[in-house]
Design a protein around this motif. Structure first.
Motif, mmCIF file in Angstrom:
data_model
loop_
_atom_site.group_PDB
_atom_site.id
_atom_site.type_symbol
_atom_site.label_atom_id
_atom_site.label_comp_id
_atom_site.label_asym_id
_atom_site.label_seq_id
_atom_site.Cartn_x
_atom_site.Cartn_y
_atom_site.Cartn_z
ATOM 1 N N ALA A 194 0.851 -1.203 0.000
ATOM 2 C CA ALA A 194 0.000 0.000 0.000
ATOM 3 C C ALA A 194 0.883 1.248 0.000
ATOM 4 C CB ALA A 194 -0.890 -0.003 1.237
ATOM 5 N N ASP A 195 0.295 2.373 -0.474
ATOM 6 C CA ASP A 195 0.934 3.677 -0.270
ATOM 7 C C ASP A 195 0.487 4.192 1.094
ATOM 8 O OD1 ASP A 195 2.230 3.821 -2.732
ATOM 9 O OD2 ASP A 195 0.389 4.497 -3.718
ATOM 10 N N THR A 196 1.416 4.717 1.886
ATOM 11 C CA THR A 196 1.045 5.143 3.241
ATOM 12 C C THR A 196 1.518 6.557 3.534
ATOM 13 O OG1 THR A 196 3.068 4.326 4.238
ATOM 14 C CG2 THR A 196 1.252 2.790 4.105
ATOM 15 N N ILE A 197 0.711 7.270 4.325
ATOM 16 C CA ILE A 197 1.153 8.548 4.876
ATOM 17 C C ILE A 197 0.899 8.522 6.381
ATOM 18 C CG2 ILE A 197 1.028 10.053 2.861
ATOM 19 C CD1 ILE A 197 -1.797 10.813 3.646
ATOM 20 N N ASN A 198 1.760 9.220 7.106
ATOM 21 C CA ASN A 198 1.679 9.210 8.568
ATOM 22 C C ASN A 198 1.368 10.591 9.091
ATOM 23 O OD1 ASN A 198 2.368 6.444 8.947
ATOM 24 N ND2 ASN A 198 4.423 6.990 8.279
ATOM 25 N N PHE A 199 0.460 10.625 10.059
ATOM 26 C CA PHE A 199 0.027 11.885 10.649
ATOM 27 C C PHE A 199 0.223 11.787 12.157
ATOM 28 C CE2 PHE A 199 -3.230 14.058 13.053
ATOM 29 C CZ PHE A 199 -3.266 15.319 12.506
ATOM 30 N N THR A 200 0.955 12.734 12.718
ATOM 31 C CA THR A 200 1.130 12.798 14.172
ATOM 32 C C THR A 200 0.524 14.114 14.638
ATOM 33 O OG1 THR A 200 3.219 11.651 13.885
ATOM 34 C CG2 THR A 200 2.853 12.667 16.030
ATOM 35 N N ALA A 201 -0.485 14.028 15.482
ATOM 36 C CA ALA A 201 -1.235 15.229 15.863
ATOM 37 C C ALA A 201 -0.326 16.309 16.453
ATOM 38 C CB ALA A 201 -2.337 14.861 16.848
ATOM 39 N N SER A 202 0.656 15.875 17.260
ATOM 40 C CA SER A 202 1.488 16.859 17.967
ATOM 41 C C SER A 202 2.368 17.670 17.014
ATOM 42 C CB SER A 202 2.358 16.154 19.012
ATOM 43 O OG SER A 202 3.154 15.192 18.366
ATOM 44 N N ALA A 203 2.547 17.188 15.767
ATOM 45 C CA ALA A 203 3.371 17.923 14.802
ATOM 46 C C ALA A 203 2.511 18.435 13.643
ATOM 47 C CB ALA A 203 4.467 17.005 14.280
ATOM 48 N N SER A 204 1.218 18.655 13.900
ATOM 49 C CA SER A 204 0.296 18.989 12.812
ATOM 50 C C SER A 204 -0.447 20.294 13.082
ATOM 51 C CB SER A 204 -0.743 17.880 12.678
ATOM 52 O OG SER A 204 -1.682 17.994 13.737
ATOM 53 N N SER A 205 -1.355 20.647 12.166
ATOM 54 C CA SER A 205 -2.156 21.864 12.343
ATOM 55 C C SER A 205 -3.271 21.696 13.383
ATOM 56 C CB SER A 205 -2.739 22.309 10.999
ATOM 57 O OG SER A 205 -1.687 22.767 10.180
#
Ligand code: CP
Length: 309
Positions: A72-83
């Motif tokens: 699969a293609d994956t992207i990672n999201f970490t709330a503490s480093a996000s908007s």
């Protein structure tokens, strides 16, 4: 064979047939993971976001690896480093991510019910990677897979959950799953960490004496004290908790049989479990982690409605 559900939000709402299908599919993926080439093309056309609003080591890396093994293609999201830090809401965040043509969402959140909320508002398949004190379905699935691998069946097996039952999403998902699959369940720990409703509502045995609980079980799944979720003092000190409820080698050596020792991690060594038990020959803690990849591959594959099967 297909799952009866579009999302995996919890074990409570899936069927026994769903659980059996996930476990048998995981067995096939475990065999793939023993090969020199561990990758299959099953999710080649699928894009997955790992949306983590709460800390994680095992679950996050296990999902990431499972996705990579499935191509699969994956992207990672970490709330503490996000908007999120600038005030963006959960729904706005997810809708923005989905506009980039994402098919599936793996989500951990400190709020119980967050993935259920999202499932009502977005079209993508959602996998709950742990929501507050509610459920952690893939942990329960990998725990069941690991028990079955060692004891051949879950039917009739006596499984003990010991520790902070009150704040444990692992406990709730394990109880739902293991009861559906015919196991007997007992919880043990201090009265302040065991919800009063649990015996009647979930039909589990309750034992406040750890030695008696260990004498009863075939498997002890030892749970962490979740200090981050406790807003009042529920036991006197970690030292005293260890004296009354810590699983020690002395306790295990005093039993007339060998039981399996499990722990979902992260471990508080010297609190709920001593190092010589966590690292001892009865422990399958690292095998649980290994099995997590195959189990998550199975969940992702079955929920993707894969075009490449
Ligand atoms: N078992 C578990 O959920 O561990 P993590 O919090 O590290 O993901």
């Amino acid at each position: 064979m297909q799952l009866s559900t579009k999302h995996l939000l919890g074990i409570k709402d899936i069927t026994t047939a769903d659980i059996s299908l996930i476990l048998s599919t995981a067995q096939q993926f475990k065999e793939v993971l023993q090969r020199p080439v561990k990758k299959v093309p099953s999710l080649r056309e699928v894009t997955i976001v790992n949306l983590f609003y709460e800390n994680s080591t095992r679950t996050r890396m296990s999902f990431e690896l499972a996705e990579k093994r499935l191509s699969a293609d994956t992207i990672n999201f970490t709330a503490s480093a996000s908007s999120v830090k600038k005030g963006e809401t959960l729904l706005d965040t997810v809708n923005n991510i989905l506009s980039m043509k994402v098919d599936m969402v793996v989500m951990r959140h400190s709020a119980s019910g967050a993935p259920h909320f999202l499932a009502k508002h977005i079209p993508a398949a959602i996998i709950n990677a742990g929501d507050g004190i509610n459920e952690h379905p893939t942990q329960a699935l990998l725990d069941a897979f690991s028990i079955k691998e060692k004891l051949q069946t879950l039917e009739g097996k006596k499984i003990l959950l010991v520790g902070d039952i009150m704040h444990s999403r692992v406990a709730l998902s394990n109880i739902y799953l293991l009861k559906k699959m015919g196991a007997e369940l007992m919880v043990a720990g201090p009265p302040t960490l065991i919800p009063k409703y649990i015996a009647e509502a979930l039909q589990v045995k309750v034992e406040y004496n750890l030695k008696k609980a260990l004498e009863w079980c075939d498997v002890a799944n030892v749970l962490r004290i979740q200090l981050e979720r406790q807003n009042q003092v529920l036991f006197s000190s970690l030292r005293e908790y260890n004296l009354a409820y810590g699983v020690t080698k002395k306790l295990l050596d005093g039993l007339k049989k060998e039981i399996l020792i499990m722990h979902p991690g992260p471990i508080n060594r010297g609190v709920e479990i001593d190092s010589d038990v966590a690292d001892g020959h009865q422990s399958i803690i690292l095998q649980q982690v290994e099995n997590g990849v195959a189990v998550r591959m199975a969940v992702l594959y079955l929920l993707s409605g894969s075009k490449n099967s």
